[in-house]
Design an enzyme around this catalytic site. Structure first.
Site, mmCIF file in Angstrom:
data_model
loop_
_atom_site.group_PDB
_atom_site.id
_atom_site.type_symbol
_atom_site.label_atom_id
_atom_site.label_comp_id
_atom_site.label_asym_id
_atom_site.label_seq_id
_atom_site.Cartn_x
_atom_site.Cartn_y
_atom_site.Cartn_z
ATOM 1 N N LYS A 1 1.066 -1.112 -0.064
ATOM 2 C CA LYS A 1 0.090 -0.016 0.161
ATOM 3 C C LYS A 1 0.680 1.117 -0.020
ATOM 4 O O LYS A 1 0.598 2.360 -0.901
ATOM 5 C CB LYS A 1 -0.807 -0.188 1.277
ATOM 6 C CG LYS A 1 -1.661 1.230 1.461
ATOM 7 C CD LYS A 1 -3.040 1.595 0.472
ATOM 8 C CE LYS A 1 -3.730 2.748 0.759
ATOM 9 N NZ LYS A 1 -4.357 2.778 1.874
ATOM 10 N N LYS B 1 11.903 12.809 -25.146
ATOM 11 C CA LYS B 1 11.676 13.985 -26.050
ATOM 12 C C LYS B 1 10.639 14.735 -25.633
ATOM 13 O O LYS B 1 10.764 16.035 -25.711
ATOM 14 C CB LYS B 1 11.046 13.154 -27.372
ATOM 15 C CG LYS B 1 10.655 14.109 -28.538
ATOM 16 C CD LYS B 1 10.150 13.615 -29.630
ATOM 17 C CE LYS B 1 8.905 12.975 -29.531
ATOM 18 N NZ LYS B 1 7.584 13.785 -29.201
#
Length: 294
Positions: A175, A251
């Site tokens: 968790k 990019k």
């Protein structure tokens, strides 16, 4: 109660924002549900839905084979377990849904084991909406046999029940990793919103686009496809997949950071992402450590 008995008398402690709708799902259990909370109105609502009410933790313990706990913090979980344990029968189970310290779960599992009771830590993901719809993800740490016995009951409230590991505390560890992603993503979202706002873009429309495309692609979870974080060998199938993700990511991150520089917007997480993406994906480039430092 036999060790393979799947027909469990269920109990629930903690009828708050998530506990109340989750407990409501348990009302449909074959042997019913008994609840306890200091909020009498919340108890009355569950009774109206078909549950029985216990007037104390000790009476709840007597009435149940599996008790779920969803309270605020470690101290409250310890208090609830202390109140239940004297009256829980040998072979009973305690399932802790609260997000507590893994060490707290381990300590309480040891205490319960001395009385012949098994404690599982089983934190949940999906919020109040997931609880209401029975679509929670429930991450369970502890004894596998106990997990198998508890799973049919937990499936009333969750459509993804996962055995996170054999030790109490493993559910919480899963968790915490899940929520690290959640809140780092939220912080990154604030950066994206600042960039969009500075560029004159409607943030609300951007949000709709994000929700739409994440529903298609799976969002950040879509790259969690491997069982290791080790570097990927060039002859591994995943090498081409992750180098494509790396190249596209670097990019687009570079373009976003250039836009941020033009607009005077500080994006520290964006720069960290450009620096660390390749190595994190397991496909580092020779110059990736130098990126994002301008």
């Amino acid at each position: 109660m036999s060790a393979d008995d799947q027909t469990l008398r269920l109990g629930y402690v903690g009828l708050g924002n998530i506990g109340r709708p989750m407990a409501t799902r348990f009302v449909d259990a074959p042997c019913g549900l008994t609840v306890f909370d200091v909020d009498h109105l919340a108890v009355a609502e569950l009774v109206d839905a078909g549950a029985s009410a216990a007037d104390s933790l000790s009476s709840l313990g007597k009435a149940c084979d599996l008790v779920s706990i969803c309270v605020r913090d470690d101290a409250q979980v310890r208090d609830v377990v202390d109140g239940l344990l004297p009256t829980l029968s040998e072979g009973s189970m305690v399932v802790v849904h609260s997000t507590v310290s893994p060490e707290t779960a381990a300590d309480l599992a040891s205490v319960c084991s001395a009385s012949g009771v098994t404690l599982l830590d089983a934190p949940i993901s999906g919020g109040a909406v997931g609880a209401k719809e029975g679509r929670l993800a429930i991450m369970v740490g502890g004894d596998r046999a106990a997990y198998d016995r508890a799973k049919p009951a937990l499936a009333l409230a969750g459509d993804m029940i996962v055995h996170a590991g054999d030790h109490a505390g493993d559910g919480t560890r899963m968790k915490l990793a899940r929520n690290l992603l959640h809140f780092v993503s939220f912080t990154a979202t604030t950066e994206a919103a600042r960039l969009a706002e500075a560029a004159g873009i409607d943030i609300g429309k951007l949000g709709r686009v994000v929700r739409h495309t994440d529903a298609i692609t799976g969002g950040a979870g879509a790259i969690m496809l491997r069982d290791t974080t080790a570097p990927i060998a060039p002859d591994d199938f995943w090498f081409g997949v992750f180098t494509h993700v790396r190249d596209l990511g670097e990019k687009d991150l570079g373009l976003a950071l250039a836009l941020a520089d033009d607009l005077g917007v500080d994006l520290p997480l964006g720069r960290l992402a450009l620096r660390d993406l390749a190595a994190g994906l397991g496909v580092p480039t020779t110059d990736s450590s130098d990126q994002g430092e301008s």
